[in-house]
Design a protein around this motif. Structure first.
Motif, mmCIF file in Angstrom:
data_model
loop_
_atom_site.group_PDB
_atom_site.id
_atom_site.type_symbol
_atom_site.label_atom_id
_atom_site.label_comp_id
_atom_site.label_asym_id
_atom_site.label_seq_id
_atom_site.Cartn_x
_atom_site.Cartn_y
_atom_site.Cartn_z
ATOM 1 N N HIS A 21 -0.789 -11.056 -2.995
ATOM 2 C CA HIS A 21 -0.345 -9.733 -3.409
ATOM 3 C C HIS A 21 -1.362 -9.096 -4.348
ATOM 4 C CE1 HIS A 21 1.301 -11.277 -7.315
ATOM 5 N NE2 HIS A 21 1.636 -12.331 -6.595
ATOM 6 N N ASP A 22 -2.562 -9.648 -4.355
ATOM 7 C CA ASP A 22 -3.686 -9.012 -5.045
ATOM 8 C C ASP A 22 -4.045 -7.732 -4.278
ATOM 9 O OD1 ASP A 22 -6.772 -8.543 -4.971
ATOM 10 O OD2 ASP A 22 -6.444 -9.655 -6.835
ATOM 11 N N PRO A 23 -4.080 -6.553 -4.959
ATOM 12 C CA PRO A 23 -4.289 -5.291 -4.238
ATOM 13 C C PRO A 23 -5.566 -5.236 -3.414
ATOM 14 C CG PRO A 23 -3.517 -4.857 -6.467
ATOM 15 C CD PRO A 23 -3.808 -6.328 -6.393
ATOM 16 N N ARG A 24 -6.674 -5.718 -3.971
ATOM 17 C CA ARG A 24 -7.941 -5.655 -3.233
ATOM 18 C C ARG A 24 -7.918 -6.584 -2.030
ATOM 19 N NH1 ARG A 24 -14.003 -6.813 -5.574
ATOM 20 N NH2 ARG A 24 -15.133 -5.808 -3.849
ATOM 21 N N ALA A 25 -7.305 -7.744 -2.210
ATOM 22 C CA ALA A 25 -7.181 -8.681 -1.088
ATOM 23 C C ALA A 25 -6.307 -8.086 0.017
ATOM 24 C CB ALA A 25 -6.604 -10.007 -1.575
ATOM 25 N N MET A 26 -5.180 -7.447 -0.372
ATOM 26 C CA MET A 26 -4.306 -6.827 0.625
ATOM 27 C C MET A 26 -5.030 -5.692 1.342
ATOM 28 S SD MET A 26 -0.457 -6.738 -0.999
ATOM 29 C CE MET A 26 -0.906 -5.597 -2.307
ATOM 30 N N HIS A 27 -5.831 -4.917 0.602
ATOM 31 C CA HIS A 27 -6.572 -3.817 1.233
ATOM 32 C C HIS A 27 -7.540 -4.351 2.277
ATOM 33 C CE1 HIS A 27 -9.760 -0.725 1.578
ATOM 34 N NE2 HIS A 27 -8.742 0.113 1.474
ATOM 35 N N SER A 28 -8.171 -5.470 1.969
ATOM 36 C CA SER A 28 -9.079 -6.072 2.939
ATOM 37 C C SER A 28 -8.331 -6.500 4.202
ATOM 38 C CB SER A 28 -9.773 -7.284 2.311
ATOM 39 O OG SER A 28 -10.530 -7.985 3.272
ATOM 40 N N VAL A 29 -7.164 -7.103 4.012
ATOM 41 C CA VAL A 29 -6.430 -7.672 5.148
ATOM 42 C C VAL A 29 -5.793 -6.599 6.021
ATOM 43 C CG1 VAL A 29 -4.421 -9.097 5.770
ATOM 44 C CG2 VAL A 29 -6.015 -9.882 4.013
ATOM 45 N N VAL A 30 -5.160 -5.584 5.404
ATOM 46 C CA VAL A 30 -4.386 -4.623 6.218
ATOM 47 C C VAL A 30 -5.129 -3.317 6.503
ATOM 48 C CG1 VAL A 30 -2.211 -5.563 5.348
ATOM 49 C CG2 VAL A 30 -3.182 -3.533 4.262
ATOM 50 N N VAL A 31 -6.250 -3.058 5.809
ATOM 51 C CA VAL A 31 -6.970 -1.794 6.029
ATOM 52 C C VAL A 31 -8.436 -2.043 6.393
ATOM 53 C CG1 VAL A 31 -7.634 0.440 5.059
ATOM 54 C CG2 VAL A 31 -5.434 -0.565 4.452
ATOM 55 N N LYS A 32 -9.231 -2.446 5.420
ATOM 56 C CA LYS A 32 -10.688 -2.518 5.604
ATOM 57 C C LYS A 32 -11.084 -3.462 6.735
ATOM 58 C CE LYS A 32 -14.955 -3.481 3.011
ATOM 59 N NZ LYS A 32 -15.390 -4.697 3.710
ATOM 60 N N ASP A 33 -10.538 -4.651 6.733
ATOM 61 C CA ASP A 33 -10.896 -5.653 7.747
ATOM 62 C C ASP A 33 -9.710 -5.963 8.660
ATOM 63 O OD1 ASP A 33 -13.550 -6.107 6.624
ATOM 64 O OD2 ASP A 33 -12.515 -7.103 4.970
ATOM 65 N N GLN A 34 -8.899 -4.949 8.933
ATOM 66 C CA GLN A 34 -7.640 -5.195 9.636
ATOM 67 C C GLN A 34 -7.827 -5.809 11.024
ATOM 68 O OE1 GLN A 34 -5.632 -1.440 11.042
ATOM 69 N NE2 GLN A 34 -7.194 -0.470 9.795
ATOM 70 N N TYR A 35 -8.966 -5.511 11.675
ATOM 71 C CA TYR A 35 -9.150 -6.064 13.017
ATOM 72 C C TYR A 35 -9.709 -7.482 12.978
ATOM 73 C CZ TYR A 35 -8.327 -1.213 14.054
ATOM 74 O OH TYR A 35 -7.761 0.039 14.106
ATOM 75 N N SER A 36 -10.065 -7.933 11.776
ATOM 76 C CA SER A 36 -10.447 -9.335 11.604
ATOM 77 C C SER A 36 -9.261 -10.171 11.126
ATOM 78 C CB SER A 36 -11.594 -9.451 10.591
ATOM 79 O OG SER A 36 -12.761 -8.820 11.077
ATOM 80 N N TYR A 37 -8.175 -9.468 10.767
ATOM 81 C CA TYR A 37 -6.927 -10.141 10.381
ATOM 82 C C TYR A 37 -5.797 -9.605 11.256
ATOM 83 C CZ TYR A 37 -9.122 -11.761 5.993
ATOM 84 O OH TYR A 37 -9.920 -12.359 5.056
ATOM 85 N N GLU A 38 -5.754 -10.072 12.482
ATOM 86 C CA GLU A 38 -4.713 -9.620 13.396
ATOM 87 C C GLU A 38 -3.432 -10.412 13.152
ATOM 88 O OE1 GLU A 38 -4.632 -7.094 15.209
ATOM 89 O OE2 GLU A 38 -6.509 -6.668 16.251
ATOM 90 N N GLN A 39 -2.353 -9.917 13.738
ATOM 91 C CA GLN A 39 -1.103 -10.669 13.630
ATOM 92 C C GLN A 39 -1.239 -11.993 14.379
ATOM 93 O OE1 GLN A 39 1.648 -7.497 14.894
ATOM 94 N NE2 GLN A 39 2.440 -7.494 12.805
ATOM 95 N N PRO A 40 -0.630 -13.055 13.859
ATOM 96 C CA PRO A 40 -0.795 -14.386 14.467
ATOM 97 C C PRO A 40 -0.373 -14.421 15.925
ATOM 98 C CG PRO A 40 0.261 -14.554 12.311
ATOM 99 C CD PRO A 40 0.221 -13.097 12.657
#
Length: 548
Positions: free
Chosen positions: A84-103
């Protein structure tokens, strides 16, 4: 010779499977240095705690006593990050969202149960579907839906009024909110009426199936990770026969629910498609008058370029997905608000006064879109409830390649070193901490765990803006963010405000003598007592007899 080849292939397959199973124990990574709670067992890890319907204490412990990145353990030692770190969440759901797809297990299980809708597709396929759907959820379309929302809302008001006109009565408000939410998405979303909202009507089988879907799926949550392996066994007909043969009641229950959902959705789709083929005039004579989301989508799909069109299977999948996503989330959020208002009669009185005064100033019986959206305390109640009690808290992503997860602030590893970023190996599951972000004391203040609607009537703490939370709605992660943010959150907000404006101005809600427990699930739901099996919310309801 052929037997030797088969033997070699078998050995390779077994070796590969064992490596996949045990590599999390053998291979150490930077994730092992991140603090986290001990697993209950190697076989199931922290999964029983994560999916315990009374697991709020477990999540509060994660949020309050660990850093904003926590290591958890899945089945067979698999690493999971709760963030729930804001920068980490931004990376996962916005910036790098296509590198973090749904399982894969999430996508495959949704595909098998909901069909190829928005919750079951990835990459370009998902983006294509979303491009087609985005315009139908515009503010302009929301304005056109107000008459449909009020039409359903008034039917609900009359049905409850009939029950409590002579004396206060205990009413299961979850049942009525569920019926109302289905009728709202039915009329405004599908152009179809499921429920006249009368007391003696037999529940629609589609409604019953949609309501039963999440509990039935949640009963199998710990086993959903096996879906990618099971989905490749033989052809669909063989898998269906296998399911019918396996003596497992919970699995058979889910199968029955899914069959009903798809059968009814297919019937509704074909009826609507036949009407559309006869021309716009036929649609205007139906529920929704051709302004419902599905009618607009079907027209847009017909006019789209061939390569952009959605198939019939995809359109039916969107119908099932849309109905499921709009029904339980909205109905349970409305139920949560009514329960909170019953627990806080001073808040209930204040918002009722606000609604009645606005109606007194209005030129029409029902508040317009702009008038409804201009009610600050009603809006504050909705925002605060969605902050403290988000309907859905299980948001998972999986690293598609080796990644580096940036952090807003360093965290201290088990070996005492400060970690400013975290290398995330391919295949790592990331649990996006909706509750952790919404309830973070460092962001929202020391009263973060308290339900206080008035916090939204004053400037929020500077830390909220400085955190740059990547949610699509009001600095909250309730509706997520990025390309997989909830596409219908404005639709849901409007539904909630219309229903609340009618109910709170007409009735008084009080708690009954039955203890209510809210359960964590795919979607939060209430029961009578922590061991209650049936989702329900009995409240004491009476007619409001005051005046402005």
């Amino acid at each position: 010779m052929s037997s030797m080849i088969l033997e070699s292939l078998a050995i390779c397959a077994v070796t590969w499977s064992l490596w996949r199973l045990f590599r999390n124990v053998v291979v150490t990574t930077h994730l092992d240095n991140i603090p986290g709670p001990p697993p209950s067992s190697w076989l199931r890890g922290n999964l029983p705690d994560m999916f315990d319907r009374q697991g709020e204490a477990f999540y509060r412990d994660l949020i309050e006593n660990y850093a904003p990145v926590v290591r958890l353990q899945g089945a067979f030692g698999r690493k999971i990050l709760y963030i729930h770190d804001p920068r980490a969440m931004h990376s996962v759901v916005v910036k790098d969202q296509y590198s973090y797809e749904q399982p894969d297990w999430f996508i495959k299980s949704n595909l098998l149960t909901l069909g190829p809708g928005l919750l079951s597709t990835l990459g370009d396929h998902h983006r294509k579907q979303r491009r087609m759907l985005n315009p139908i959820f515009s503010i302009n379309h929301m304005r056109h839906m107000m008459p449909m929302f009020y039409n359903v809302g008034h039917k609900l008001r009359l049905a409850i009024e009939h029950r409590v006109r002579s004396a206060p009565s205990e009413i299961d408000m979850l049942n009525w909110m569920g019926r109302t939410a289905l009728e709202l998405i039915g009329q405004a979303g599908l152009g179809h009426s499921f429920d006249p909202l009368q007391e003696d009507v037999t529940p629609d089988i589609y409604a019953e199936a949609i309501k039963a879907y999440v509990p039935a799926l949640y009963d199998l949550s710990v086993y959903r990770w096996t879906t990618p392996y099971l989905s490749v066994i033989g052809r669909p007909a063989f898998r269906r026969a296998l399911l019918e043969w396996v003596p497992w009641k919970r699995l058979h229950k889910l199968k029955g629910v899914v069959d009903i959902m798809h059968r009814r959705a297919t019937e509704i789709y074909r009826e609507k498609k036949a009407l559309l083929d006869t021309g716009d005039e036929a649609l205007t004579l139906q529920v929704g008058e051709g302004r419902d989301l599905m009618s607009i989508l079907l027209k847009a799909n017909t006019l789209a370029a061939v390569e952009d069109r959605l198939s019939e299977e995809e359109l039916i999948g969107q119908m099932v997905t849309m109905t499921f996503a709009a029904m339980d989330t909205t109905s349970n959020a409305l139920s949560q608000i009514l329960h909170l208002l019953a627990q806080h009669p001073d808040v209930q009185t204040r918002v009722r006064q606000e609604i009645l005064e606005a109606r007194h100033r209005s030129d029409t019986r029902d508040l317009s879109y702009d008038e409804l959206c201009a009610l600050p305390f009603l809006d504050a109640i909705c925002r605060e409830t969605l902050r403290v009690h988000p309907p859905a808290t299980f948001i998972f992503r999986e690293a598609q390649r080796d990644m580096i997860l940036p952090l807003s602030e360093p965290i201290r590893g088990l070996d005492g070193t400060l970690m400013t970023e975290i290398p995330v190996p391919k295949g790592t599951v990331v649990h996006v901490g909706v509750l952790g972000s919404n309830m973070n004391r460092r962001t929202w203040g020391e009263d973060a765990w308290e339900w206080k609607p008035e916090r939204w009537l004053a400037p929020l703490p500077e830390a909220v803006a400085e955190a740059h939370i990547p949610g699509v709605y009001s600095n909250l992660m309730t509706f997520i963010g990025g390309g997989r943010a909830c596409i219908g959150f404005k639709f849901s907000q409007l539904e909630m405000k219309v229903v609340l404006s009618l109910l709170v101005s007409t009735f008084v809600f009080e708690v009954s003598d039955k203890p209510i427990a809210w359960n964590i699930s795919g979607i939060r739901f209430p029961t009578v007592g922590v061991d209650g099996a049936k989702p329900e919310l009995p409240l004491k309801v009476s007619v409001y007899r005051g005046s402005v």
